[in-house]
Design a protein around this motif. Structure first.
Motif, short mmCIF file in Angstrom:
data_model
loop_
_atom_site.label_atom_id
_atom_site.label_comp_id
_atom_site.label_asym_id
_atom_site.label_seq_id
_atom_site.Cartn_x
_atom_site.Cartn_y
_atom_site.Cartn_z
N GLN A 245 1.34 -1.23 -0.02
CA GLN A 245 -0.02 -0.13 0.42
C GLN A 245 0.52 1.20 0.05
N VAL A 246 0.03 1.96 -0.47
CA VAL A 246 0.91 3.75 -0.48
C VAL A 246 0.08 4.66 0.10
N LYS A 247 0.67 4.50 1.53
CA LYS A 247 -0.59 5.17 2.79
C LYS A 247 0.99 6.28 2.98
N THR A 248 1.75 5.55 3.84
CA THR A 248 2.69 7.46 4.77
C THR A 248 3.37 7.45 3.33
N ALA A 249 4.45 8.56 4.05
CA ALA A 249 5.17 8.47 3.57
C ALA A 249 6.56 7.73 3.08
N GLY A 250 6.67 6.62 4.42
CA GLY A 250 7.60 6.22 4.67
C GLY A 250 7.56 4.88 3.68
N ILE A 321 14.02 10.45 -2.67
CA ILE A 321 12.91 11.40 -3.42
C ILE A 321 12.73 12.83 -3.47
N ILE A 322 13.82 13.20 -4.71
CA ILE A 322 13.47 14.52 -4.77
C ILE A 322 13.20 15.20 -6.00
N LEU A 323 12.12 15.06 -6.01
CA LEU A 323 11.11 16.72 -6.29
C LEU A 323 11.30 17.80 -7.44
N SER A 337 14.96 10.24 2.80
CA SER A 337 13.84 11.21 2.96
C SER A 337 12.88 11.66 1.33
N ILE A 338 12.56 12.48 1.61
CA ILE A 338 11.68 13.10 0.40
C ILE A 338 11.99 14.83 1.09
N VAL A 339 12.49 14.85 -0.31
CA VAL A 339 12.38 16.63 -0.56
C VAL A 339 11.50 17.03 -1.15
N GLY A 340 11.24 18.46 -0.85
CA GLY A 340 9.93 18.76 -2.02
C GLY A 340 9.56 19.40 -2.71
N LYS A 341 9.22 20.10 -3.77
CA LYS A 341 8.77 20.67 -5.14
C LYS A 341 9.76 21.81 -4.16
N SER A 342 10.51 22.16 -5.24
CA SER A 342 11.09 23.52 -4.86
C SER A 342 11.99 24.06 -3.97
N SER A 343 12.04 22.54 -3.14
CA SER A 343 13.41 22.93 -1.65
C SER A 343 14.14 23.57 -2.23
N SER A 382 10.93 8.43 11.61
CA SER A 382 9.82 8.00 10.48
C SER A 382 11.70 8.82 8.77
N ILE A 383 10.97 8.56 7.76
CA ILE A 383 11.96 9.15 7.01
C ILE A 383 11.69 10.47 7.46
N THR A 384 12.18 11.56 6.69
CA THR A 384 12.26 12.69 6.99
C THR A 384 11.61 13.06 5.71
N ILE A 385 10.92 14.50 5.99
CA ILE A 385 9.98 15.08 5.12
C ILE A 385 10.69 16.88 4.45
#
Ligand code: GDD
Ligand code: GTP
Length: 419
Positions: A245-250, A321-323, A337-343, A382-385
């Motif tokens: 499943q894809v429920k959380t960012a992790g 994931i780098i957005l 970690s996941i780095v958000g758009k335009s960060s 958890s992973i860092t977002i």
């Protein structure tokens, strides 16, 4: 002919996916560079005689329009979005739009939960469904005893029919769980009509709707599967391939790793090759063609870099994931970690999360989709977002934290939600 329906829910769903779903519908979040439900569309495009895909949800149509155009042109298949005026449940939308599903006279249609990731084997389900002359066939997989309680659980009879179905049982029922991928024959609408009419009668009797849901709300699991169990018309096909499943960012990081692995056999051209990539590549890495990556960067394993991202000299990225449009300045490190758009991540900064990967040595374990907080009110590691447009100053460390959009971080953070 066949059709397919993808259920994507709406803005009120996907709460565990925040802050990533704040400015993008969760079904469109890129995993290994492609939107979550593009994998559904691609799997459908490979099924013989599957002519149309209907996406049902309550997001505004404008959120989906570009995606739909892209899918139509990429896979040369009709894709349409049907918007629910209010969340009608996993079967309420199917019932509401039944004329659209039936038009053109398909023999069968798939129903796919939009929030699952898998090495889909849809053609196998078609063959099995035909062989069993089933009304509904559900793809099933194994889970551990503990984890099974978070899913629909099934007990099979000798013939592969579902004898019992319990949705998210409070005590153990079975380790065979529902994957949220079904094939239905058109007669399923008769069952839905019965449920709907029973619901309407109840409604008239009670004069109000006790559970606060729309009267047209129908749950595929509670109202249909539970009812069909034991009738010999509901079947389950256990599969051993990867499913999650894809429920959380992790779980997005986990799915990123699995989809990248699948690319090796299914889309080798999506992977950046270690031999002629722009920088040092370890394991499976996806880099969008428009991204700029410095030659002294080290990426991988299991890294996805989005469109127009800029990765400067000496950067190290692993399991992340780098957005789109993110800028990672020189010598920073990003792990789990996941780095958000335009960060924007300053020089020599460190962004690190704690992986929540299932133990690969235990058979059948699934990704834990833990809530943000544990029973003691502490943030689960958890992973860092980093949300959209976050700026992290140079030489700062962010560990196991969730950062909401547009924050400016100028100190170190550990185990925090930065609001
Ligand atoms: N269109 C629409 N309308 N979609 C919906 C609605 C709705 O009212 N409610 C849920 N969905 C979509 C969600 O976006 C998701 O893709 C899917 O339907 C199922 O979502 P949930 O209702 O949150 O159920 P779940 O994911 O906790 O459990 C379901 O999936 C498990 C497998 O992932 C159940 O089917 C379980 O039995 C199953 O094990
Ligand atoms: P294992 O794979 O678990 O053995 O990890 P490791 O000891 O290689 O270190 P870690 O996972 O922390 O880091 C992965 C890579 O990033 C290694 O190649 C390190 O040299 C490099 N690295 C570690 N910290 C930094 C840092 O602060 N900045 C940069 N640019 N690279 C770093």
């Amino acid at each position: 002919i066949l059709k397919s329906v993808i259920l994507i829910g709406g803005p009120s769903k996907g709460t565990r996916f925040r802050p990533l779903s704040l400015d993008m519908p969760k079904p469109l979040f890129p995993i290994a560079g492609l939107p979550v439900i593009q994998y559904h569309v691609e799997a459908c495009s490979k099924v013989e005689n599957l002519v149309e895909i209907l996406i049902i949800g309550s997001y505004p149509a404008s959120d989906l329009s570009q995606f739909i155009q892209e899918m139509t042109s990429t896979y040369n298949i009709t894709v349409r979005y049907l918007q629910e005026f209010t969340p009608l449940g996993t079967a309420g939308g199917l019932y509401h739009f039944r004329d659209q599903i039936r038009s053109g006279g398909p023999t069968y249609f798939f129903v796919m939960n939009g929030d699952v990731c898998a090495d889909f084997s849809l053609q196998e389900i078609v063959e099995y469904h035909k062989e069993k002359q089933a009304l509904l066939t559900a793809m099933a997989t194994e889970a551990t005893k503990q984890q099974s309680l978070n899913y629909g659980c099934m007990v099979l009879d000798m013939n592969g029919g579902v004898a019992h179905y319990v949705e998210k049982p409070s005590t153990f029922v079975s380790t065979l769980i529902n994957c949220g991928i079904y094939l239905a024959s058109l007669d399923i609408f008769q069952t839905m009509t019965d449920v709907f009419n029973a619901g309407q009668n109840q409604e008239n009797l009670m004069q109000f709707n006790g559970n606060g849901k729309d009267p047209a709300h129908i749950s595929l699991e509670q109202d249909i599967l539970t009812r069909l169990a034991g009738t010999g018309r509901l079947f389950a096909l256990p599969v051993l391939r990867w499913w999650s499943q894809v429920k959380t960012a992790g779980s997005a990081i986990h799915a990123n790793c699995h989809y990248l692995t699948l690319f090796k056999t299914q889309h080798p051209n999506h992977l950046t090759s270690a031999a002629d990539g722009p920088c040092q590549i370890i394991g499976d890495v996806y880099i969008h063609p428009s991204a700029t990556v410095h030659s002294t960067t080290v990426l991988g394993p299991n890294v996805s870099i989005g469109p127009n991202a800029v990765i400067a000299a000496g950067v190290r990225i692993k399991e992340s994931i780098i957005l789109a449009n993110a800028h990672i300045q020189a010598h920073s490190i990003i792990l789990h970690s996941i780095v958000g758009k335009s960060s924007y991540v300053g020089e020599w900064a460190r962004i690190e999360g704690t992986p929540c990967d299932p133990n690969p040595d235990k058979p059948f374990v699934k990704m834990e989709n833990l809530p943000l907080f544990n029973a003691n009110g502490k943030l689960n590691p958890s992973i860092t977002i980093l949300g959209t447009s976050v700026r992290l100053a140079a030489e700062k460390i962010v560990l196991n934290s969730i950062v909401l959009p547009h924050k400016e971080l100028t100190r170190n953070f550990k185990n925090e939600i930065i609001l």
